[in-house]
Design a protein around this motif. Structure first.
Motif, PDB file in Angstrom:
ATOM      1  N   GLY A   1       0.827  -1.202   0.000  1.00 15.79           N
ATOM      2  CA  GLY A   1       0.000   0.000   0.000  1.00 15.79           C
ATOM      3  C   GLY A   1       0.859   1.247   0.000  1.00 15.79           C
ATOM      4  O   GLY A   1       1.999   1.235   0.484  1.00 15.79           O
ATOM      5  N   ASP A   2       0.323   2.338  -0.538  1.00 22.01           N
ATOM      6  CA  ASP A   2       1.076   3.593  -0.563  1.00 22.01           C
ATOM      7  C   ASP A   2       1.237   4.144   0.846  1.00 22.01           C
ATOM      8  O   ASP A   2       0.293   4.137   1.654  1.00 22.01           O
ATOM      9  CB  ASP A   2       0.357   4.629  -1.432  1.00 22.01           C
ATOM     10  CG  ASP A   2       0.428   4.297  -2.909  1.00 22.01           C
ATOM     11  OD1 ASP A   2       1.137   3.334  -3.274  1.00 22.01           O
ATOM     12  OD2 ASP A   2      -0.237   4.992  -3.704  1.00 22.01           O
ATOM     13  N   LEU A   3       2.424   4.636   1.144  1.00 23.77           N
ATOM     14  CA  LEU A   3       2.677   5.287   2.429  1.00 23.77           C
ATOM     15  C   LEU A   3       1.958   6.633   2.490  1.00 23.77           C
ATOM     16  O   LEU A   3       1.552   7.184   1.453  1.00 23.77           O
ATOM     17  CB  LEU A   3       4.178   5.485   2.613  1.00 23.77           C
ATOM     18  CG  LEU A   3       5.004   4.208   2.796  1.00 23.77           C
ATOM     19  CD1 LEU A   3       6.494   4.515   2.679  1.00 23.77           C
ATOM     20  CD2 LEU A   3       4.687   3.563   4.143  1.00 23.77           C
ATOM     21  N   PRO A   4       1.787   7.214   3.685  1.00 24.78           N
ATOM     22  CA  PRO A   4       1.159   8.541   3.800  1.00 24.78           C
ATOM     23  C   PRO A   4       2.012   9.600   3.099  1.00 24.78           C
ATOM     24  O   PRO A   4       3.201   9.396   2.846  1.00 24.78           O
ATOM     25  CB  PRO A   4       1.111   8.784   5.313  1.00 24.78           C
ATOM     26  CG  PRO A   4       1.281   7.454   5.940  1.00 24.78           C
ATOM     27  CD  PRO A   4       2.120   6.642   5.007  1.00 24.78           C
ATOM     28  N   PRO A   5       1.410  10.759   2.783  1.00 23.44           N
ATOM     29  CA  PRO A   5       2.190  11.851   2.186  1.00 23.44           C
ATOM     30  C   PRO A   5       3.391  12.214   3.056  1.00 23.44           C
ATOM     31  O   PRO A   5       3.321  12.200   4.283  1.00 23.44           O
ATOM     32  CB  PRO A   5       1.189  13.011   2.131  1.00 23.44           C
ATOM     33  CG  PRO A   5      -0.158  12.365   2.147  1.00 23.44           C
ATOM     34  CD  PRO A   5      -0.002  11.120   2.971  1.00 23.44           C
ATOM     35  N   ARG A   6       4.509  12.528   2.420  1.00 23.08           N
ATOM     36  CA  ARG A   6       5.686  12.968   3.144  1.00 23.08           C
ATOM     37  C   ARG A   6       5.383  14.257   3.899  1.00 23.08           C
ATOM     38  O   ARG A   6       4.688  15.145   3.405  1.00 23.08           O
ATOM     39  CB  ARG A   6       6.839  13.221   2.174  1.00 23.08           C
ATOM     40  CG  ARG A   6       7.316  12.011   1.395  1.00 23.08           C
ATOM     41  CD  ARG A   6       8.103  11.039   2.219  1.00 23.08           C
ATOM     42  NE  ARG A   6       9.256  11.619   2.888  1.00 23.08           N
ATOM     43  CZ  ARG A   6      10.238  10.901   3.430  1.00 23.08           C
ATOM     44  NH1 ARG A   6      10.199   9.564   3.366  1.00 23.08           N
ATOM     45  NH2 ARG A   6      11.261  11.477   4.037  1.00 23.08           N
ATOM     46  N   ARG A   7       5.952  14.368   5.103  1.00 19.99           N
ATOM     47  CA  ARG A   7       5.681  15.539   5.942  1.00 19.99           C
ATOM     48  C   ARG A   7       6.459  16.775   5.504  1.00 19.99           C
ATOM     49  O   ARG A   7       6.103  17.897   5.853  1.00 19.99           O
ATOM     50  CB  ARG A   7       6.003  15.211   7.394  1.00 19.99           C
ATOM     51  CG  ARG A   7       5.059  14.189   8.025  1.00 19.99           C
ATOM     52  CD  ARG A   7       5.456  13.912   9.463  1.00 19.99           C
ATOM     53  NE  ARG A   7       6.756  13.239   9.532  1.00 19.99           N
ATOM     54  CZ  ARG A   7       7.468  13.148  10.654  1.00 19.99           C
ATOM     55  NH1 ARG A   7       7.027  13.718  11.764  1.00 19.99           N
ATOM     56  NH2 ARG A   7       8.624  12.515  10.652  1.00 19.99           N
ATOM     57  N   GLU A   8       7.540  16.568   4.732  1.00 18.67           N
ATOM     58  CA  GLU A   8       8.358  17.713   4.343  1.00 18.67           C
ATOM     59  C   GLU A   8       7.584  18.719   3.494  1.00 18.67           C
ATOM     60  O   GLU A   8       7.783  19.930   3.616  1.00 18.67           O
ATOM     61  CB  GLU A   8       9.594  17.236   3.549  1.00 18.67           C
ATOM     62  CG  GLU A   8      10.573  16.401   4.343  1.00 18.67           C
ATOM     63  CD  GLU A   8      10.263  14.920   4.310  1.00 18.67           C
ATOM     64  OE1 GLU A   8      11.129  14.131   4.731  1.00 18.67           O
ATOM     65  OE2 GLU A   8       9.140  14.547   3.867  1.00 18.67           O
ATOM     66  N   CYS A   9       6.718  18.245   2.601  1.00 22.25           N
ATOM     67  CA  CYS A   9       6.079  19.127   1.615  1.00 22.25           C
ATOM     68  C   CYS A   9       5.231  20.215   2.265  1.00 22.25           C
ATOM     69  O   CYS A   9       5.382  21.403   1.961  1.00 22.25           O
ATOM     70  CB  CYS A   9       5.222  18.308   0.662  1.00 22.25           C
ATOM     71  SG  CYS A   9       6.152  17.259  -0.453  1.00 22.25           S
TER      72      CYS A   9
END
Length: 213
Positions: free
Chosen positions: A106-114
């Motif tokens: 499954g896709d990981l959550p959105p990266r927090r950096e953005c």
């Protein structure tokens, strides 16, 4: 004649060159080369605010260039040409790069950096959108807070979507419509909540048609 880029164009160039999730990651580094994907111009009145690119979008560089995009375009009542016309539709995910996959595929959550680096700057760099279509939980939480609707950010996704009229009426504009993610994984959710396609989608299509014509 001054050929320097506009502040928005300069910011978009910075975003597309970003390597923060490799060079200054929050947690584990991105497991592949960054490829930020977003479609934002100065004139669109409609924003599709989503989660993060998947594998097909990472490969093509076009947001929602997959089966989820087909379902989303059906909800919106848009053909592909209009959907990808940056003069009429902006698309910006919470994570601009494909975040990778977990052990189950499954896709990981959105990266927090953005969000920390770019989102406030991006939405301050151009005029407010008339309508934010917030697809998925992370985008809803961010944009609800950004638009002064923070109490709704504490709700579950189902509660937000079921209270869409209340969220719509909570401010004169810009308006926000919360949607579930159009992934096939949410087909069961759609079957359990038939009011979504019967009640919310017709309003969504009418508003989108008004904004893009």
């Amino acid at each position: 004649m001054d050929a320097s880029p506009s502040p928005l164009d300069a910011l978009l160039a910075e975003i597309r060159a970003c390597r923060a999730c490799i060079e200054h990651p929050r947690g584990k580094p991105l497991p592949h080369a960054p490829r930020p994907v977003l479609h934002v111009g100065p004139s669109a009145r409609l924003l599709i605010a989503s989660q993060a690119p998947g594998t097909k979008v990472h490969a093509s560089g076009r947001s929602f260039d997959d089966a989820s995009g087909d379902r989303l375009r059906d909800w919106l009542g848009l053909d592909r040409a209009t959907f990808y016309d940056e003069a009429r539709v902006a698309i910006a995910a919470m994570g601009f790069c494909f975040p990778g996959q977990d052990a189950k595929g499954g896709d990981l959550p959105p990266r927090r950096e953005c969000a920390a680096l770019w989102h406030d700057k991006l939405f301050a760099a151009r005029a407010a959108f008339d309508l934010v279509v917030a697809v998925g939980s992370a985008s809803q939480a961010y944009h609800l807070k950004r638009l002064g609707l923070a109490p709704y950010a504490a709700l579950s996704l189902t509660e937000r979507v079921s209270r869409w009229r209340e969220i719509w009426d909570a401010r004169e504009g810009p308006h926000l419509l919360p949607l579930p993610h159009p992934s096939w994984r949410n087909t069961g959710w759609l079957k359990r909540h038939p009011w979504f396609e019967a009640e919310l989608v017709p309003v969504l299509r009418a508003e989108v048609a008004r904004l893009v014509r």
